[in-house]
Design a protein around this motif. Structure first.
Motif: not given
Lengths: 211, 255
Positions: B32, B37, B126-134, B137-138
């Motif tokens: 990550a 970010p 959930s929004a992070l996951y929906a954007m494809g951001v793990d 890791g983030y």
């Protein structure tokens, strides 16, 4: 809601998304626009959660870019989420990041680069949407509902997605803001010609707002 | 393939698996850091946990060093050899790592738990996951690394400030010759002692960060739960840090 038969159809890349949930069966192909109107906010949440991997799916319920979502490993699912973008009803911005950090987060994450390559495109989109560049330094809590949705739209567009999902995008907006929000699809089409658009609405809410 | 539950659908760290699974999930996502970010979150974490704690830690260290030396001097008179030995034992082996850890628990653990819990409740994870951001890791990897680094560095800083400050304050107010204390200290100080302190602080750091991330991550869907998870996380961290301190002391005694 009327029941529908689950299907595992649409296994080609030509079909971006195929959803076969009870009461929400639809397909999304490149360059098309689909509107899905659901009976209740709970139904809408279920469809959104299914689309973005936030709830478990059964085999045949959802196909993403030719793959059955039930067969995807978590990392594969995450990678496919990067090909979708969403403007959530409340924007879905991260509250402890400034607007600029929110804007570039998914694009930087996917491209493994810093934020500078996205600056020019973001400013151009700000201009197109009539947004003040000063917004970039604010926290999401200080934005209006329209500004949050517009920032979420720009954030999604910076990732050049295959499909853009608009979740009740016109809800809680004034007439003037709705006119400005109507440009979202036009701008998406201009930048992603083969991209697909999916509008998800709650039937009664939409009727109420357009009355 | 088994039907995923909500937890393993987008959350690799279930409530049942505990601290270890969170640590392992984060360890698997070291890559990550290739994403800008994540590095930005790490920098912020180091700033809030490390840089902003410099002054409180310095004040606490000065007071601690002064107290240790003044108590020793009042009991034993000006016995620089013994005073220095006690300073070495107490500050380097025990108080440095322990008090730095407690400052971090009070300042940063609470902030991390509340921040992650609020993000979870607001649907931002959930929004992070929906954007494809793990999200693991983030959000978790930079917090685990940042807090661990800061606890280790602040412990060394605490030790240096406590010993120097203690010596200077004693020289000022109790007429203990500072050069004699310093000479004794340098003669007795052993790099292994410092290595032991750094090792202990690093372990404390991993524990503090893991407990904070775990309790913030696993909040139930209600704002009322935030104070509860903050209290649970802080109490659990303090307990584990003291328990580990006792285990380290026992291990050192056995060696």
């Amino acid at each position: 809601m009327s029941p529908s038969t689950p299907t595992a159809a649409c296994r080609s890349e030509e079909c971006l998304v195929a959803c076969a949930l009870d009461g929400a069966a639809f397909e999304l192909r490149p360059g098309t626009t689909r509107e899905v109107r659901l009976a209740t906010p709970e139904d809408k949440a279920r469809v959104m959660d299914t689309l973005f991997g936030l709830r478990p799916v059964r085999p045949g319920e959802l196909s993403l870019f030719g793959r059955d979502a039930a067969d995807l490993a978590p990392d594969e699912r995450l990678a496919l989420n990067r090909r979708l973008a969403a403007v959530f009803a409340e924007g879905g911005l991260i509250s402890n990041l400034k607007v600029w950090e929110n804007l570039v987060l998914p694009a930087c994450w996917a491209s493994r680069t810093g934020p500078s390559p996205f600056e020019a495109e973001a400013l151009e989109l700000f201009d197109d949407l009539g947004l003040d560049a000063d917004l970039a330094g604010r926290l999401p809590s200080r934005l209006t509902c329209f500004e949050r949705k517009a920032i979420a739209f720009v954030r999604g567009l910076l990732t050049h997605p295959d499909a853009m999902v608009f979740d009740s995008v016109l809800e809680h907006l004034s007439e003037e803001e709705r006119r400005r929000a109507a440009r979202f699809e036009e701008l998406f089409r201009a930048r992603c010609m083969r991209g697909a658009i999916l509008r998800i609405e709650v039937a009664h809410a939409r009727a109420g707002h357009h009355a | 393939m088994a039907t995923p539950t909500r937890d393993n659908a987008f959350n690799p760290i279930s409530r049942q698996d505990g601290y270890y699974s969170l640590l392992m999930a984060a360890a698997k996502r070291g890559s990550a850091f290739r994403a800008w970010p994540t590095r930005a979150v790490l920098m912020k974490q180091i700033y809030f946990t490390g840089v902003q704690a410099v002054l409180p830690v310095a004040l606490l260290a000065m007071i601690t060093g002064t107290l240790v030396i003044s108590e020793m001097t009042s009991v034993l008179g000006i016995n620089t050899a013994f005073t220095t030995k006690v300073l070495l034992w107490i500050v380097i082996r025990e108080l440095g790592p322990l008090l730095a850890a407690i400052v971090i628990i009070a300042r940063s653990s609470t902030a991390i738990i509340a921040e992650l819990a609020l993000m979870r409740i607001n649907g931002e994870i959930s929004a992070l996951y929906a954007m494809g951001v793990d999200p693991t890791g983030y959000l978790l990897v930079p917090r685990l690394i940042g807090v661990t680094l800061c606890v280790a560095i602040l412990s060394i800083y605490f030790i240096a400030t406590a010993t120097l400050g203690g010596m200077l304050m004693s020289a000022l107010f109790q007429a203990v010759p500072v050069y004699r204390l310093a000479d004794q200290f340098l003669a007795m100080a052993n790099p292994w002692e410092l290595g032991y302190a750094v090792l202990k602080s690093t372990v404390f750091g991993v524990v503090i960060a893991t407990v904070a991330c775990y309790h913030g991550w696993n909040v139930s869907q209600s704002v009322n739960a935030i104070p509860q998870v903050v209290t649970q996380g802080v109490m659990r961290s303090i307990f584990l840090v003291f328990l580990l301190d006792a285990l380290f002391a026992y291990a050192l005694f056995r060696l």
